[in-house]
Motif scaffolding. Structure first.
Motif, PDB file in Angstrom:
ATOM      1  N   SER A 102      31.224 -31.491   8.116  1.00  0.00           N
ATOM      2  CA  SER A 102      31.844 -31.282   6.810  1.00  0.00           C
ATOM      3  C   SER A 102      33.296 -31.752   6.768  1.00  0.00           C
ATOM      4  CB  SER A 102      31.779 -29.802   6.421  1.00  0.00           C
ATOM      5  OG  SER A 102      30.436 -29.381   6.257  1.00  0.00           O
ATOM      6  N   LEU A 103      33.904 -31.929   7.930  1.00  0.00           N
ATOM      7  CA  LEU A 103      35.270 -32.451   7.957  1.00  0.00           C
ATOM      8  C   LEU A 103      35.317 -33.909   7.523  1.00  0.00           C
ATOM      9  CD1 LEU A 103      36.769 -31.043  11.297  1.00  0.00           C
ATOM     10  CD2 LEU A 103      36.709 -29.983   9.032  1.00  0.00           C
ATOM     11  N   ILE A 104      34.199 -34.605   7.662  1.00  0.00           N
ATOM     12  CA  ILE A 104      34.153 -36.025   7.329  1.00  0.00           C
ATOM     13  C   ILE A 104      33.777 -36.156   5.850  1.00  0.00           C
ATOM     14  CG2 ILE A 104      33.092 -38.242   7.870  1.00  0.00           C
ATOM     15  CD1 ILE A 104      32.560 -37.065  10.691  1.00  0.00           C
ATOM     16  N   THR A 105      34.764 -36.485   5.057  1.00  0.00           N
ATOM     17  CA  THR A 105      34.555 -36.497   3.609  1.00  0.00           C
ATOM     18  C   THR A 105      34.101 -37.859   3.087  1.00  0.00           C
ATOM     19  OG1 THR A 105      36.977 -36.754   3.480  1.00  0.00           O
ATOM     20  CG2 THR A 105      36.067 -34.590   3.025  1.00  0.00           C
ATOM     21  N   ARG A 106      34.318 -38.922   3.867  1.00  0.00           N
ATOM     22  CA  ARG A 106      33.806 -40.232   3.472  1.00  0.00           C
ATOM     23  C   ARG A 106      33.436 -41.038   4.713  1.00  0.00           C
ATOM     24  NH1 ARG A 106      37.281 -44.049   0.572  1.00  0.00           N
ATOM     25  NH2 ARG A 106      39.133 -42.937   1.321  1.00  0.00           N
ATOM     26  N   ARG A 107      32.278 -41.700   4.650  1.00  0.00           N
ATOM     27  CA  ARG A 107      31.858 -42.660   5.673  1.00  0.00           C
ATOM     28  C   ARG A 107      31.685 -43.998   4.960  1.00  0.00           C
ATOM     29  NH1 ARG A 107      29.690 -40.009  10.406  1.00  0.00           N
ATOM     30  NH2 ARG A 107      29.535 -37.753  10.083  1.00  0.00           N
ATOM     31  N   VAL A 108      32.477 -44.980   5.368  1.00  0.00           N
ATOM     32  CA  VAL A 108      32.535 -46.246   4.648  1.00  0.00           C
ATOM     33  C   VAL A 108      32.092 -47.372   5.578  1.00  0.00           C
ATOM     34  CG1 VAL A 108      34.006 -47.817   3.337  1.00  0.00           C
ATOM     35  CG2 VAL A 108      34.470 -45.347   3.307  1.00  0.00           C
ATOM     36  N   SER A 158      30.489 -50.271  19.220  1.00  0.00           N
ATOM     37  CA  SER A 158      31.197 -49.356  18.334  1.00  0.00           C
ATOM     38  C   SER A 158      30.242 -48.732  17.329  1.00  0.00           C
ATOM     39  CB  SER A 158      32.307 -50.101  17.595  1.00  0.00           C
ATOM     40  OG  SER A 158      33.065 -49.212  16.806  1.00  0.00           O
ATOM     41  N   LEU A 159      30.354 -47.430  17.150  1.00  0.00           N
ATOM     42  CA  LEU A 159      29.573 -46.711  16.144  1.00  0.00           C
ATOM     43  C   LEU A 159      30.428 -46.329  14.942  1.00  0.00           C
ATOM     44  CD1 LEU A 159      27.451 -44.306  18.394  1.00  0.00           C
ATOM     45  CD2 LEU A 159      26.767 -46.515  17.416  1.00  0.00           C
ATOM     46  N   ALA A 160      31.616 -45.828  15.204  1.00  0.00           N
ATOM     47  CA  ALA A 160      32.473 -45.370  14.115  1.00  0.00           C
ATOM     48  C   ALA A 160      33.906 -45.248  14.605  1.00  0.00           C
ATOM     49  CB  ALA A 160      31.990 -44.033  13.560  1.00  0.00           C
ATOM     50  N   VAL A 161      34.824 -45.333  13.669  1.00  0.00           N
ATOM     51  CA  VAL A 161      36.248 -45.155  13.960  1.00  0.00           C
ATOM     52  C   VAL A 161      36.831 -44.254  12.882  1.00  0.00           C
ATOM     53  CG1 VAL A 161      38.494 -46.293  14.095  1.00  0.00           C
ATOM     54  CG2 VAL A 161      36.497 -47.372  15.128  1.00  0.00           C
ATOM     55  N   GLY A 162      37.500 -43.188  13.311  1.00  0.00           N
ATOM     56  CA  GLY A 162      38.193 -42.333  12.362  1.00  0.00           C
ATOM     57  C   GLY A 162      39.523 -42.947  11.946  1.00  0.00           C
ATOM     58  N   ILE A 163      39.981 -42.587  10.761  1.00  0.00           N
ATOM     59  CA  ILE A 163      41.230 -43.110  10.208  1.00  0.00           C
ATOM     60  C   ILE A 163      42.186 -41.945   9.999  1.00  0.00           C
ATOM     61  CG2 ILE A 163      42.268 -44.255   8.206  1.00  0.00           C
ATOM     62  CD1 ILE A 163      39.550 -45.707   7.862  1.00  0.00           C
ATOM     63  N   CYS A 164      43.454 -42.158  10.381  1.00  0.00           N
ATOM     64  CA  CYS A 164      44.436 -41.086  10.233  1.00  0.00           C
ATOM     65  C   CYS A 164      45.749 -41.631   9.690  1.00  0.00           C
ATOM     66  CB  CYS A 164      44.651 -40.354  11.556  1.00  0.00           C
ATOM     67  SG  CYS A 164      45.747 -41.219  12.695  1.00  0.00           S
ATOM     68  N   GLY A 165      46.748 -40.751   9.579  1.00  0.00           N
ATOM     69  CA  GLY A 165      48.029 -41.137   9.020  1.00  0.00           C
ATOM     70  C   GLY A 165      48.738 -42.213   9.820  1.00  0.00           C
ATOM     71  N   LYS A 213      38.781 -36.282   6.493  1.00  0.00           N
ATOM     72  CA  LYS A 213      38.652 -37.342   7.487  1.00  0.00           C
ATOM     73  C   LYS A 213      37.759 -38.439   6.929  1.00  0.00           C
ATOM     74  CE  LYS A 213      40.079 -37.735  10.911  1.00  0.00           C
ATOM     75  NZ  LYS A 213      41.303 -38.486  11.290  1.00  0.00           N
ATOM     76  N   VAL A 214      38.280 -39.659   6.929  1.00  0.00           N
ATOM     77  CA  VAL A 214      37.523 -40.836   6.513  1.00  0.00           C
ATOM     78  C   VAL A 214      37.121 -41.603   7.760  1.00  0.00           C
ATOM     79  CG1 VAL A 214      37.540 -42.969   5.175  1.00  0.00           C
ATOM     80  CG2 VAL A 214      38.768 -40.944   4.333  1.00  0.00           C
ATOM     81  N   VAL A 215      35.882 -42.072   7.780  1.00  0.00           N
ATOM     82  CA  VAL A 215      35.332 -42.749   8.949  1.00  0.00           C
ATOM     83  C   VAL A 215      34.883 -44.143   8.560  1.00  0.00           C
ATOM     84  CG1 VAL A 215      33.390 -42.752  10.558  1.00  0.00           C
ATOM     85  CG2 VAL A 215      34.658 -40.641  10.143  1.00  0.00           C
ATOM     86  N   ALA A 244      37.938 -47.776   2.902  1.00  0.00           N
ATOM     87  CA  ALA A 244      38.135 -46.753   3.928  1.00  0.00           C
ATOM     88  C   ALA A 244      39.614 -46.443   4.126  1.00  0.00           C
ATOM     89  CB  ALA A 244      37.505 -47.203   5.243  1.00  0.00           C
ATOM     90  N   TYR A 245      40.448 -47.475   4.054  1.00  0.00           N
ATOM     91  CA  TYR A 245      41.873 -47.277   4.315  1.00  0.00           C
ATOM     92  C   TYR A 245      42.654 -46.918   3.065  1.00  0.00           C
ATOM     93  CZ  TYR A 245      41.091 -49.003   9.029  1.00  0.00           C
ATOM     94  OH  TYR A 245      40.646 -49.150  10.326  1.00  0.00           O
ATOM     95  N   ALA A 246      41.992 -46.823   1.920  1.00  0.00           N
ATOM     96  CA  ALA A 246      42.635 -46.338   0.701  1.00  0.00           C
ATOM     97  C   ALA A 246      42.605 -44.816   0.722  1.00  0.00           C
ATOM     98  CB  ALA A 246      41.920 -46.872  -0.530  1.00  0.00           C
TER      99      ALA A 246
END
Length: 351
Positions: A321-327, A37-44, A344-346, A335-337
């Protein structure tokens, strides 16, 4: 026994989000392809699951690994479908065990009986863990240029499906759309606008934010940004892609689209609210102008491939630029706050 870090919840139990470093290594039954795993995006959807409103653990398990917007790197693939080192994303939805007619032909996004499963959402472990496995037919290889942003593939696949169905509906007649209105400038809305610009359409994006990154992101696509109500716009779009789920915006979109227009609803309304409106007038307009309103959710393999190609063609700095935070994963709670101006938080597993 080797273990991995994993972000998990107990479905139906609010605020049960936890990071464990003792989750079992993914079993080969999950798939032949082993992925780092490299990264996971978080959504609603993740936030709804954390709130206890949604989610289903795999059979026989109490906890569900979160994460459906995946980006990883292949560690091993004995099938030869991909090579070690390839970037890969995992398709989220799988067809039901006794497939309905749509699932049987690979159109699991159009499942008719609701018995599908989904990684990180419904009865399949998610991708928010150090390593995961995937079956070859659900593994999507990515262009190396997408290494920083490949987790955007899942929301992009949703948009690719929406445009695929818009194109199919428009083909019912001689149809030459010129303009599109996208309501909502979250990740889905911005990606919908991106694919619209790739089609050469005149693109308009409407959102209530007057500050933050959204207006500039829209304008850098060559699109027009609006903050006024839909009804006050001075044009009738040929296509509306509705991405807010706000009932008033949904109704305004139906009323605003031009003759023979298509309205695609991608935003999910929460329900429980009523609006006083003239249903008869709306019906009259839809009928007399040959308009179509339809809903779209999820995506099948064809749409994932279309999305991968669209992202590879895009301006990579704009996507980034869509990714506003990488945690980092060890700060998973941050990340989940939710943040006020997040797009988009990653969750970063690469370190």
């Amino acid at each position: 026994m080797r273990t991995v870090r994993a972000v998990t919840v107990t479905p139906g139990v609010p605020d049960s989000l936890r990071l464990t470093d003792e989750w079992p290594e993914p079993a080969t039954e999950e798939g032949a392809i082993l992925v780092q795993s490299l990264a996971v995006g978080i959504c609603g959807t993740d936030h709804e699951i954390i709130a206890g409103a949604y989610g289903e653990a795999p059979p026989g398990q109490e906890r569900l690994v979160l994460g459906h917007e995946a980006l990883g790197r292949v560690l091993e693939d004995p099938t030869g479908t991909l090579q070690a080192g390839d970037l890969v994303a995992g398709i989220v939805r799988h067809p039901d065990p006794l497939p309905c007619p749509n699932c049987a032909v690979g159109e699991w996004d159009m499942c008719r009986n609701g018995q599908y499963t989904e990684h990180g959402i419904k009865a399949l472990p998610g991708f928010a863990r150090d390593r995961w496995r995937v079956q070859p037919k659900f593994a999507v290889g990515l262009d190396p240029v997408l290494a920083p942003v490949g987790m955007l593939l899942e929301p992009a696949s949703v948009v690719a499906k929406a445009w695929d169905h818009i194109d199919r509906i428009g083909a019912r007649a001689e149809w030459q759309p010129q303009s599109v209105l996208v309501t909502g400038a979250g990740p889905i809305g911005l990606l919908a606008a991106l694919l619209a610009t790739q089609r050469g359409l005149s693109v308009h994006v409407l959102d209530r934010n007057t500050t933050g990154p959204k207006p500039d992101l829209v304008r850098s696509l060559g699109a027009t940004y609006h903050t006024s109500p839909v009804g006050e716009l001075d044009f009738e779009p040929d296509v509306v892609v509705e991405c807010t789920g706000a009932p008033a915006v949904v109704l305004d979109a139906m009323c605003k689209v031009g003759p023979t227009g298509v309205v695609c609803l991608t935003g999910v309304s929460s329900g429980g609210r009523t609006i006083d409106f003239d249903a008869g007038a709306l019906n009259r307009a839809l009928v007399l102008e040959n308009n179509v309103v339809f809903g779209s959710v999820n995506a099948n393999r064809r749409h994932w491939d279309l999305a991968a190609a669209a992202l590879a063609r895009a301006d990579q700095s704009w996507l980034n630029s869509l990714i506003t935070r990488r945690v980092p994963v060890d700060r998973y709670a941050e990340a989940y706050a939710t943040g006020g101006e997040d797009i988009k938080v990653v969750l970063d597993f690469a370190g």
